[in-house]
Design a protein around this motif. Structure first.
Motif, mmCIF file in Angstrom:
data_model
loop_
_atom_site.group_PDB
_atom_site.id
_atom_site.type_symbol
_atom_site.label_atom_id
_atom_site.label_comp_id
_atom_site.label_asym_id
_atom_site.label_seq_id
_atom_site.Cartn_x
_atom_site.Cartn_y
_atom_site.Cartn_z
ATOM 1 N N VAL A 292 49.365 116.100 126.315
ATOM 2 C CA VAL A 292 48.917 117.430 125.892
ATOM 3 C C VAL A 292 48.187 118.115 127.054
ATOM 4 C CG1 VAL A 292 47.376 118.706 124.347
ATOM 5 C CG2 VAL A 292 48.727 116.806 123.464
ATOM 6 N N VAL A 293 48.642 119.324 127.381
ATOM 7 C CA VAL A 293 48.001 120.104 128.444
ATOM 8 C C VAL A 293 46.955 121.005 127.799
ATOM 9 C CG1 VAL A 293 48.338 121.790 130.289
ATOM 10 C CG2 VAL A 293 50.081 120.039 129.867
ATOM 11 N N ALA A 294 45.680 120.666 127.984
ATOM 12 C CA ALA A 294 44.590 121.426 127.348
ATOM 13 C C ALA A 294 44.218 122.657 128.163
ATOM 14 C CB ALA A 294 43.364 120.537 127.155
ATOM 15 N N VAL A 295 44.291 122.536 129.481
ATOM 16 C CA VAL A 295 43.993 123.652 130.378
ATOM 17 C C VAL A 295 45.124 123.737 131.393
ATOM 18 C CG1 VAL A 295 42.391 124.551 132.099
ATOM 19 C CG2 VAL A 295 41.501 123.423 130.057
ATOM 20 N N ASP A 296 45.718 124.933 131.516
ATOM 21 C CA ASP A 296 46.969 125.057 132.261
ATOM 22 C C ASP A 296 46.828 126.038 133.429
ATOM 23 O OD1 ASP A 296 49.565 124.951 133.085
ATOM 24 O OD2 ASP A 296 50.450 125.760 131.257
ATOM 25 N N ASN A 297 46.360 125.522 134.570
ATOM 26 C CA ASN A 297 46.361 126.272 135.823
ATOM 27 C C ASN A 297 45.565 127.581 135.727
ATOM 28 O OD1 ASN A 297 47.098 126.506 138.543
ATOM 29 N ND2 ASN A 297 48.761 127.903 138.040
ATOM 30 N N ILE A 298 44.278 127.465 135.422
ATOM 31 C CA ILE A 298 43.449 128.663 135.296
ATOM 32 C C ILE A 298 42.594 128.866 136.547
ATOM 33 C CG2 ILE A 298 43.383 128.496 132.783
ATOM 34 C CD1 ILE A 298 40.474 127.526 133.019
ATOM 35 N N SER A 299 42.341 130.132 136.876
ATOM 36 C CA SER A 299 41.497 130.481 138.017
ATOM 37 C C SER A 299 40.607 131.654 137.624
ATOM 38 C CB SER A 299 42.344 130.873 139.234
ATOM 39 O OG SER A 299 43.154 129.789 139.657
ATOM 40 N N PHE A 300 39.327 131.564 137.943
ATOM 41 C CA PHE A 300 38.392 132.662 137.728
ATOM 42 C C PHE A 300 37.095 132.313 138.462
ATOM 43 C CE2 PHE A 300 37.535 129.644 134.374
ATOM 44 C CZ PHE A 300 36.154 129.639 134.237
ATOM 45 N N LYS B 127 44.075 131.250 125.349
ATOM 46 C CA LYS B 127 45.030 130.839 124.314
ATOM 47 C C LYS B 127 45.940 129.783 124.928
ATOM 48 C CE LYS B 127 49.129 132.515 121.882
ATOM 49 N NZ LYS B 127 50.190 133.548 121.953
ATOM 50 N N ASP B 128 46.097 128.661 124.233
ATOM 51 C CA ASP B 128 47.005 127.597 124.688
ATOM 52 C C ASP B 128 46.719 127.156 126.120
ATOM 53 O OD1 ASP B 128 48.244 127.750 122.225
ATOM 54 O OD2 ASP B 128 49.824 129.099 122.918
ATOM 55 N N GLY B 129 45.421 127.075 126.473
ATOM 56 C CA GLY B 129 45.051 126.592 127.801
ATOM 57 C C GLY B 129 45.245 127.584 128.922
ATOM 58 N N VAL B 130 45.601 128.824 128.573
ATOM 59 C CA VAL B 130 45.891 129.849 129.574
ATOM 60 C C VAL B 130 44.963 131.044 129.354
ATOM 61 C CG1 VAL B 130 47.648 131.432 130.471
ATOM 62 C CG2 VAL B 130 48.306 129.127 129.744
ATOM 63 N N ILE B 131 44.470 131.628 130.438
ATOM 64 C CA ILE B 131 43.641 132.830 130.340
ATOM 65 C C ILE B 131 44.527 134.030 130.028
ATOM 66 C CG2 ILE B 131 42.173 134.433 131.639
ATOM 67 C CD1 ILE B 131 41.091 131.996 133.175
ATOM 68 N N GLN B 132 44.187 134.749 128.954
ATOM 69 C CA GLN B 132 44.941 135.934 128.556
ATOM 70 C C GLN B 132 44.374 137.206 129.180
ATOM 71 O OE1 GLN B 132 47.757 135.640 126.352
ATOM 72 N NE2 GLN B 132 47.361 133.512 126.918
ATOM 73 N N GLN B 133 43.037 137.269 129.293
ATOM 74 C CA GLN B 133 42.404 138.458 129.848
ATOM 75 C C GLN B 133 40.961 138.140 130.226
ATOM 76 O OE1 GLN B 133 42.859 141.957 127.397
ATOM 77 N NE2 GLN B 133 41.686 143.277 128.759
ATOM 78 N N ILE B 134 40.493 138.739 131.314
ATOM 79 C CA ILE B 134 39.087 138.650 131.730
ATOM 80 C C ILE B 134 38.570 140.072 131.875
ATOM 81 C CG2 ILE B 134 37.465 137.869 133.500
ATOM 82 C CD1 ILE B 134 39.445 135.705 134.284
ATOM 83 N N GLY B 135 37.397 140.346 131.302
ATOM 84 C CA GLY B 135 36.838 141.691 131.427
ATOM 85 C C GLY B 135 35.512 141.811 130.713
ATOM 86 N N THR B 136 34.915 142.992 130.804
ATOM 87 C CA THR B 136 33.690 143.263 130.057
ATOM 88 C C THR B 136 34.041 143.378 128.577
ATOM 89 O OG1 THR B 136 33.950 145.661 130.183
ATOM 90 C CG2 THR B 136 32.795 144.573 132.020
ATOM 91 N N PRO B 137 33.056 143.234 127.680
ATOM 92 C CA PRO B 137 33.344 143.413 126.252
ATOM 93 C C PRO B 137 34.028 144.751 125.949
ATOM 94 C CG PRO B 137 31.182 142.438 126.516
ATOM 95 C CD PRO B 137 31.657 142.784 127.899
#
Length: 504
Positions: free
Chosen positions: A23-31, A233-243
């Motif tokens: 199971v891939v819990a975190v999939d190649n995220i960068s921030f 979602k699903d170990g992938v970043i969908q969006q990064i931003g202010t509220p």
């Protein structure tokens, strides 16, 4: 660029975490996380947010990728060597110790380097435990930060949930970490206390001036407290931003549906900054190619109701519920339902019209237009894809071909071809999939993992167990997330294409 890098206390580079069961819990995220920032990982259960937090804390090791603290790689540094403390949902306080001893517990074990000068004037370095007065001063400072002065001798078992949470935070900050990690810390509190603690945590963050990294599945918490939100979602970043950015400019239908309430419609771009949905052409501010199919998001509070004939589209109110500060009404336009929030009620059965300002219409590229898979043909002339096996028409692979009595394909030129194990590309439309709770009749089996309402239909995702293959489709039927279902696709709805020409 160098100055900007100095602002960053944490940098995550291509981080992955795969567990032993595949199971891939975190999939190649960068921030990255700025110094002194309040950043929140937000997403549903199983999206990878807690796993990401645990890797930053050092409790989990990355499968690949790096975690940098002030530019230095700490990916494989043990937790006790990191200037990071964690507050968990379950406070893990010691019930037999009072408030003071709970907070002082780590300090009593802590050892620090102390330098002395001997009688000959030489410098000697020793490792010693903290003195009692030093511990007392640090505990007093931490208690002041969390507004629990005078509680030192109280048993933690006599405290309210909110007070216990503050003790847990005091215990974490007493070591003066550079970063405080908070894993759903308000999850065990009741609603009123949770709302109070949201404001207290935000205020505490300002007082401390350190970096907070927070994990929650509660959208209101994230919007209330955060400087920056990372939606996962699903170990992938969908969006990064202010509220504000996340709420007003969602990148896709998942973010729009997950953050606050939304009307999500299927639309088509019909001109320059013009989009058609609910059988009407609306002006908008986003630019897309003409005839492109898009998703349209309109927040319920951005729909204005006027008298029938005075707006852009007429319809009828079919539901109205008072929500304390506003009425939540549902307007029916044709077969499409539109949710509206207003302080003025329109009665059920009333004929009305709506107005939507161009700035309040948010256009997004469609996330899914069809399902595409890699598959192969079996000796029975069925096709295997998406962790399942389905009946199909293999003659579409060679125009004008037929099948003989033995199951071999005969081309228009009369050539005989055995299609067994031939690799194919498979495509299935969003309206060409059905599901059933009878698991014996479908070609594949899985669980419903996502369900987004789009005005007149739901868009569902069914995910299989073995390789986590997704079937995305539109349906008017109502199901529940996590329902176990089988996937049915009619033979004539499966489009096949050869991956490469078969050698003859």
């Amino acid at each position: 660029m160098a100055d900007k890098r100095k602002e960053r206390i944490i940098e995550i580079e291509n981080l992955c975490r795969e567990f032993d069961d595949g199971v891939v819990a975190v999939d190649n995220i960068s921030f990255y996380v700025r110094r002194g920032e309040f950043i929140t990982f937000l997403g549903p259960s199983g999206c990878g947010k807690t796993t990401t937090l645990r890797m930053i804390a050092g409790f989990d090791k990355p499968t690949s990728g790096r975690i940098l603290l002030n530019g230095e790689d700490i990916s494989h540094l043990p937790p006790n060597k990191r200037p990071i403390n964690t507050v968990f949902q379950r406070y893990a306080l010691f019930p037999h110790l009072n408030v003071y001893d709970n907070i002082a517990f780590g300090l009593k074990l802590k050892k620090v380097k102390v330098t002395y000068q001997d009688k000959n004037g030489e410098t000697i370095e020793k490792v010693e435990k903290l003195k009692k007065w030093e511990i007392a001063a640090k505990v007093e400072k931490a208690l002041k930060m969390v507004d629990l002065e005078g509680f030192e001798k109280r048993s933690v078992s006599t405290l309210s949930g909110g007070q216990q949470q503050r003790v847990a935070i005091a215990r974490a900050i007493v070591n003066e970490p550079k970063i405080l990690l908070l894993d759903e810390p308000l999850g065990a509190l009741d609603l009123k206390m949770r709302k109070d603690m949201q404001l207290e945590l935000k205020e505490m963050h300002k007082k401390l001036g350190i970096t907070f990294i927070y994990v929650t599945h509660d959208q209101e918490e994230a919007l209330t407290m955060s400087d920056t939100i990372v939606v996962m979602k699903d170990g992938v970043i969908q969006q990064i931003g202010t509220p504000t950015d996340i709420y007003n400019e969602p990148k896709n239908s998942f973010v729009a549906d997950f953050i606050g309430e939304s009307n999500i419609f299927s639309g088509t771009i019909v001109g320059d900054k013009k989009v058609r949905f609910i059988n009407h052409n609306f002006d908008c501010v986003d630019e897309f190619a003409i005839n492109e199919k898009v998703d349209v998001v309109v927040r319920p509070e951005d729909v204005v109701l006027v008298d029938k004939g005075e707006g852009q589209v007429d319809g009828k109110i079919i539901s109205s519920i008072f929500k304390g500060v506003h009425y939540e009404m549902v307007m029916l336009v044709g077969k499409t339902e539109i949710v509206i929030q207003d302080t003025v009620e329109r009665k059920v059965g009333e004929q009305v019209s709506l107005v939507i300002n161009p700035n309040d219409i948010h256009i997004m590229a469609k996330e899914f237009s069809s399902n595409k898979y890699d598959g192969y043909i079996t000796k029975k002339n069925t096709v295997c894809f998406g962790d399942g096996e389905f009946e199909c028409d293999v003659t579409q692979l060679y125009p004008g071909s037929i099948l003989d009595e033995e199951g071999y394909l005969i081309t228009a030129e009369g050539e005989k071809i055995d299609l067994t194990d031939v690799d194919v590309e498979v495509e299935v439309g969003l309206k060409d999939i059905e599901i059933s709770d009878d698991q014996d009749i479908g070609g594949a089996i899985g669980n419903i993992v996502s369900m987004i309402y789009k005005g007149d239909h739901y868009q569902l995702i069914v995910r299989t167990d073995e390789n986590e293959e997704d079937f995305v489709f539109d349906t008017e039927d109502t199901w529940n997330e996590n329902d176990r279902v089988s996937v049915l696709i009619a033979k004539d709805k499966i489009k096949l294409k050869l991956k490469q020409e078969i050698k003859r």
